[in-house]
Design a protein around this motif. Structure first.
Motif, PDB file in Angstrom:
ATOM      1  N   ILE A 216      25.105   0.255  15.515  1.00 13.63           N
ATOM      2  CA  ILE A 216      24.303   0.028  16.713  1.00 13.63           C
ATOM      3  C   ILE A 216      25.056  -0.993  17.557  1.00 13.63           C
ATOM      4  O   ILE A 216      25.219  -2.152  17.162  1.00 13.63           O
ATOM      5  CB  ILE A 216      22.890  -0.461  16.354  1.00 13.63           C
ATOM      6  N   HIS A 217      25.533  -0.528  18.695  1.00 13.07           N
ATOM      7  CA  HIS A 217      26.392  -1.356  19.542  1.00 13.07           C
ATOM      8  C   HIS A 217      25.570  -2.167  20.539  1.00 13.07           C
ATOM      9  O   HIS A 217      25.880  -3.329  20.817  1.00 13.07           O
ATOM     10  CB  HIS A 217      27.376  -0.444  20.279  1.00 13.07           C
ATOM     11  N   GLU A 218      24.544  -1.525  21.080  1.00 18.15           N
ATOM     12  CA  GLU A 218      23.585  -2.205  21.963  1.00 18.15           C
ATOM     13  C   GLU A 218      22.217  -1.587  21.740  1.00 18.15           C
ATOM     14  O   GLU A 218      22.108  -0.388  21.462  1.00 18.15           O
ATOM     15  CB  GLU A 218      23.945  -2.027  23.446  1.00 18.15           C
ATOM     16  N   ALA A 219      21.175  -2.385  21.884  1.00 16.62           N
ATOM     17  CA  ALA A 219      19.806  -1.883  21.777  1.00 16.62           C
ATOM     18  C   ALA A 219      18.883  -2.795  22.563  1.00 16.62           C
ATOM     19  O   ALA A 219      19.108  -4.014  22.628  1.00 16.62           O
ATOM     20  CB  ALA A 219      19.361  -1.813  20.320  1.00 16.62           C
ATOM     21  N   GLY A 220      17.858  -2.217  23.154  1.00 18.22           N
ATOM     22  CA  GLY A 220      16.900  -3.016  23.894  1.00 18.22           C
ATOM     23  C   GLY A 220      15.965  -2.141  24.704  1.00 18.22           C
ATOM     24  O   GLY A 220      16.033  -0.903  24.629  1.00 18.22           O
ATOM     25  N   PRO A 221      15.072  -2.773  25.486  1.00 19.59           N
ATOM     26  CA  PRO A 221      14.200  -1.998  26.359  1.00 19.59           C
ATOM     27  C   PRO A 221      15.033  -1.066  27.244  1.00 19.59           C
ATOM     28  O   PRO A 221      16.070  -1.479  27.775  1.00 19.59           O
ATOM     29  CB  PRO A 221      13.487  -3.073  27.188  1.00 19.59           C
ATOM     30  N   SER A 222      14.599   0.190  27.353  1.00 17.23           N
ATOM     31  CA  SER A 222      15.441   1.213  27.978  1.00 17.23           C
ATOM     32  C   SER A 222      15.903   0.844  29.376  1.00 17.23           C
ATOM     33  O   SER A 222      17.096   0.952  29.693  1.00 17.23           O
ATOM     34  CB  SER A 222      14.685   2.544  28.002  1.00 17.23           C
ATOM     35  N   ARG A 223      15.005   0.398  30.211  1.00 16.16           N
ATOM     36  CA  ARG A 223      15.383   0.104  31.598  1.00 16.16           C
ATOM     37  C   ARG A 223      16.445  -0.989  31.660  1.00 16.16           C
ATOM     38  O   ARG A 223      17.435  -0.882  32.384  1.00 16.16           O
ATOM     39  CB  ARG A 223      14.153  -0.310  32.404  1.00 16.16           C
ATOM     40  N   ASP A 224      16.264  -2.028  30.842  1.00 14.88           N
ATOM     41  CA  ASP A 224      17.244  -3.130  30.816  1.00 14.88           C
ATOM     42  C   ASP A 224      18.613  -2.624  30.369  1.00 14.88           C
ATOM     43  O   ASP A 224      19.643  -2.994  30.935  1.00 14.88           O
ATOM     44  CB  ASP A 224      16.785  -4.233  29.851  1.00 14.88           C
ATOM     45  N   LEU A 225      18.592  -1.776  29.336  1.00 20.72           N
ATOM     46  CA  LEU A 225      19.849  -1.297  28.771  1.00 20.72           C
ATOM     47  C   LEU A 225      20.637  -0.468  29.786  1.00 20.72           C
ATOM     48  O   LEU A 225      21.851  -0.619  29.925  1.00 20.72           O
ATOM     49  CB  LEU A 225      19.569  -0.457  27.519  1.00 20.72           C
ATOM     50  N   PHE A 226      19.934   0.387  30.513  1.00 20.96           N
ATOM     51  CA  PHE A 226      20.621   1.240  31.482  1.00 20.96           C
ATOM     52  C   PHE A 226      21.036   0.479  32.733  1.00 20.96           C
ATOM     53  O   PHE A 226      22.072   0.766  33.337  1.00 20.96           O
ATOM     54  CB  PHE A 226      19.743   2.435  31.855  1.00 20.96           C
ATOM     55  N   GLU A 227      20.236  -0.507  33.141  1.00 21.04           N
ATOM     56  CA  GLU A 227      20.547  -1.243  34.372  1.00 21.04           C
ATOM     57  C   GLU A 227      21.571  -2.344  34.138  1.00 21.04           C
ATOM     58  O   GLU A 227      22.350  -2.667  35.040  1.00 21.04           O
ATOM     59  CB  GLU A 227      19.259  -1.833  34.966  1.00 21.04           C
ATOM     60  N   ASN A 228      21.580  -2.912  32.914  1.00 21.45           N
ATOM     61  CA  ASN A 228      22.481  -4.031  32.628  1.00 21.45           C
ATOM     62  C   ASN A 228      23.206  -3.851  31.300  1.00 21.45           C
ATOM     63  O   ASN A 228      22.995  -4.642  30.358  1.00 21.45           O
ATOM     64  CB  ASN A 228      21.691  -5.356  32.614  1.00 21.45           C
ATOM     65  N   PRO A 229      24.057  -2.821  31.174  1.00 17.45           N
ATOM     66  CA  PRO A 229      24.800  -2.670  29.926  1.00 17.45           C
ATOM     67  C   PRO A 229      25.693  -3.881  29.685  1.00 17.45           C
ATOM     68  O   PRO A 229      26.341  -4.380  30.606  1.00 17.45           O
ATOM     69  CB  PRO A 229      25.615  -1.393  30.155  1.00 17.45           C
ATOM     70  N   LYS A 230      25.718  -4.344  28.445  1.00 22.30           N
ATOM     71  CA  LYS A 230      26.394  -5.616  28.156  1.00 22.30           C
ATOM     72  C   LYS A 230      27.830  -5.445  27.645  1.00 22.30           C
ATOM     73  O   LYS A 230      28.590  -6.392  27.646  1.00 22.30           O
ATOM     74  CB  LYS A 230      25.574  -6.415  27.129  1.00 22.30           C
ATOM     75  N   THR A 231      28.165  -4.254  27.184  1.00 14.70           N
ATOM     76  CA  THR A 231      29.490  -4.080  26.581  1.00 14.70           C
ATOM     77  C   THR A 231      30.309  -3.061  27.367  1.00 14.70           C
ATOM     78  O   THR A 231      29.757  -2.155  27.995  1.00 14.70           O
ATOM     79  CB  THR A 231      29.366  -3.600  25.119  1.00 14.70           C
ATOM     80  N   PRO A 232      31.632  -3.168  27.314  1.00 11.31           N
ATOM     81  CA  PRO A 232      32.493  -2.191  27.998  1.00 11.31           C
ATOM     82  C   PRO A 232      32.271  -0.776  27.495  1.00 11.31           C
ATOM     83  O   PRO A 232      32.314   0.178  28.274  1.00 11.31           O
ATOM     84  CB  PRO A 232      33.914  -2.668  27.661  1.00 11.31           C
ATOM     85  N   GLU A 233      31.991  -0.626  26.198  1.00 11.82           N
ATOM     86  CA  GLU A 233      31.779   0.710  25.627  1.00 11.82           C
ATOM     87  C   GLU A 233      30.540   1.380  26.223  1.00 11.82           C
ATOM     88  O   GLU A 233      30.566   2.566  26.548  1.00 11.82           O
ATOM     89  CB  GLU A 233      31.641   0.619  24.101  1.00 11.82           C
ATOM     90  N   MET A 234      29.461   0.615  26.366  1.00 13.61           N
ATOM     91  CA  MET A 234      28.230   1.162  26.951  1.00 13.61           C
ATOM     92  C   MET A 234      28.442   1.495  28.426  1.00 13.61           C
ATOM     93  O   MET A 234      28.012   2.539  28.914  1.00 13.61           O
ATOM     94  CB  MET A 234      27.082   0.155  26.778  1.00 13.61           C
ATOM     95  N   ARG A 235      29.120   0.610  29.136  1.00 15.08           N
ATOM     96  CA  ARG A 235      29.389   0.867  30.564  1.00 15.08           C
ATOM     97  C   ARG A 235      30.233   2.123  30.738  1.00 15.08           C
ATOM     98  O   ARG A 235      29.967   2.950  31.614  1.00 15.08           O
ATOM     99  CB  ARG A 235      30.077  -0.345  31.201  1.00 15.08           C
ATOM    100  N   GLN A 236      31.238   2.283  29.888  1.00 15.65           N
ATOM    101  CA  GLN A 236      32.104   3.466  29.950  1.00 15.65           C
ATOM    102  C   GLN A 236      31.319   4.744  29.622  1.00 15.65           C
ATOM    103  O   GLN A 236      31.492   5.780  30.254  1.00 15.65           O
ATOM    104  CB  GLN A 236      33.269   3.304  28.981  1.00 15.65           C
ATOM    105  N   PHE A 237      30.442   4.655  28.630  1.00 11.29           N
ATOM    106  CA  PHE A 237      29.618   5.810  28.247  1.00 11.29           C
ATOM    107  C   PHE A 237      28.725   6.238  29.401  1.00 11.29           C
ATOM    108  O   PHE A 237      28.643   7.437  29.702  1.00 11.29           O
ATOM    109  CB  PHE A 237      28.776   5.453  27.020  1.00 11.29           C
ATOM    110  N   LEU A 238      28.080   5.295  30.043  1.00  5.34           N
ATOM    111  CA  LEU A 238      27.170   5.630  31.149  1.00  5.34           C
ATOM    112  C   LEU A 238      27.965   6.160  32.356  1.00  5.34           C
ATOM    113  O   LEU A 238      27.521   7.080  33.043  1.00  5.34           O
ATOM    114  CB  LEU A 238      26.349   4.406  31.556  1.00  5.34           C
TER     115      LEU A 238
END
Length: 243
Positions: A216-238
């Motif tokens: 699990i690389h990142e986890a949290g409330p859905s809106r927060d996760l999509f609006e403010n990804p914290k890691t380069p991997e999540m940003r690249q995925f989105l």
């Protein structure tokens, strides 16, 4: 009290470690979306939750059941935990009612009249009352997937698992199936879903979990996760998903 508790689960296929110490909990009535690239461990985690895959270490407890390889324990687990896959797996020689009635009658020993009544109820829930006597080959892909969902609901599960249930469907049929899942969420069903439908995850899931390389690389409330990804991997995925 959590409905689903996953504690430091490790799962390997031969020398390949697919889950590397995954821990996650889901409260009753919550919807959790699992997202990430192919091979990140999402579907394997879902299959471990339902006892379809054995894990090497860690613990999983779902709807009051400890997930173990014991067959009797697994049968009890699966009366409370439904799973729907990308492939519908309907029996082609049975009509819709018979497909839905089969498990309640065989697994729970429900009588025919009660099973038929439940089949009518769950078909109404997924918007297919008029198809109760139809056979699978007379249904569209979206309708077959909705019947597959109804079949799981007929067992009156406490937790529903969805594994990429829309990935084989075209956009119009995808919308039909997602609408059913959204209604289940509104009605308070505890759900874990593996999905590539980012808009649906953001809108419907309470929590989104981004899996990457078996963790699990990142986890949290859905809106927060999509609006403010914290890691380069999540940003690249989105970013890749937008394309």
């Amino acid at each position: 009290m959590s409905e689903v508790v996953i504690d430091q689960v490790h799962k390997s296929f031969g020398a390949v470690e697919v889950l590397k110490g995954v821990s996650l909990s889901v409260a009753p009535g919550e919807v959790t979306a699992l997202i990430g690239r192919s091979g990140s461990g999402k579907s394997t985690l879902l299959r471990c939750i339902n006892g379809l895959e054995q894990f090497q270490s860690g613990a999983i407890r779902v709807a009051g059941h400890d997930v173990t390889p014991d067959r009797a324990a697994l049968r009890k687990l699966r009366t409370d935990v439904g799973i729907v896959f990308q492939s519908y797996n309907l029996f082609p020689h049975l009509n819709v009612a018979e497909n839905i009635m089969l498990a309640p009658r065989r697994v729970k020993g429900v009588d025919k009249a009660t099973a038929r009544k439940k089949a009518e109820e769950v078909l109404a829930l997924v918007g297919l009352s008029e198809k109760i006597e139809a056979y699978p080959d007379q249904l569209s892909g979206g309708q077959q997937q909705r019947v597959a969902i109804a079949r799981s609901l007929a067992m009156q599960p406490k937790v529903m698992l969805f594994d990429e249930v829309t990935s084989a469907l075209d956009p119009e049929l995808t919308g039909e199936v997602l609408a059913v899942m959204e209604k289940l969420a509104r009605d308070g069903m505890t759900m874990l879903l593996v999905t590539h439908e980012m808009g649906f995850a953001r809108r419907v899931a309470n929590t989104t979990v981004f899996m990457h390389q078996g963790r699990i690389h990142e986890a949290g409330p859905s809106r927060d996760l999509f609006e403010n990804p914290k890691t380069p991997e999540m940003r690249q995925f989105l970013k890749a998903d937008v394309k």
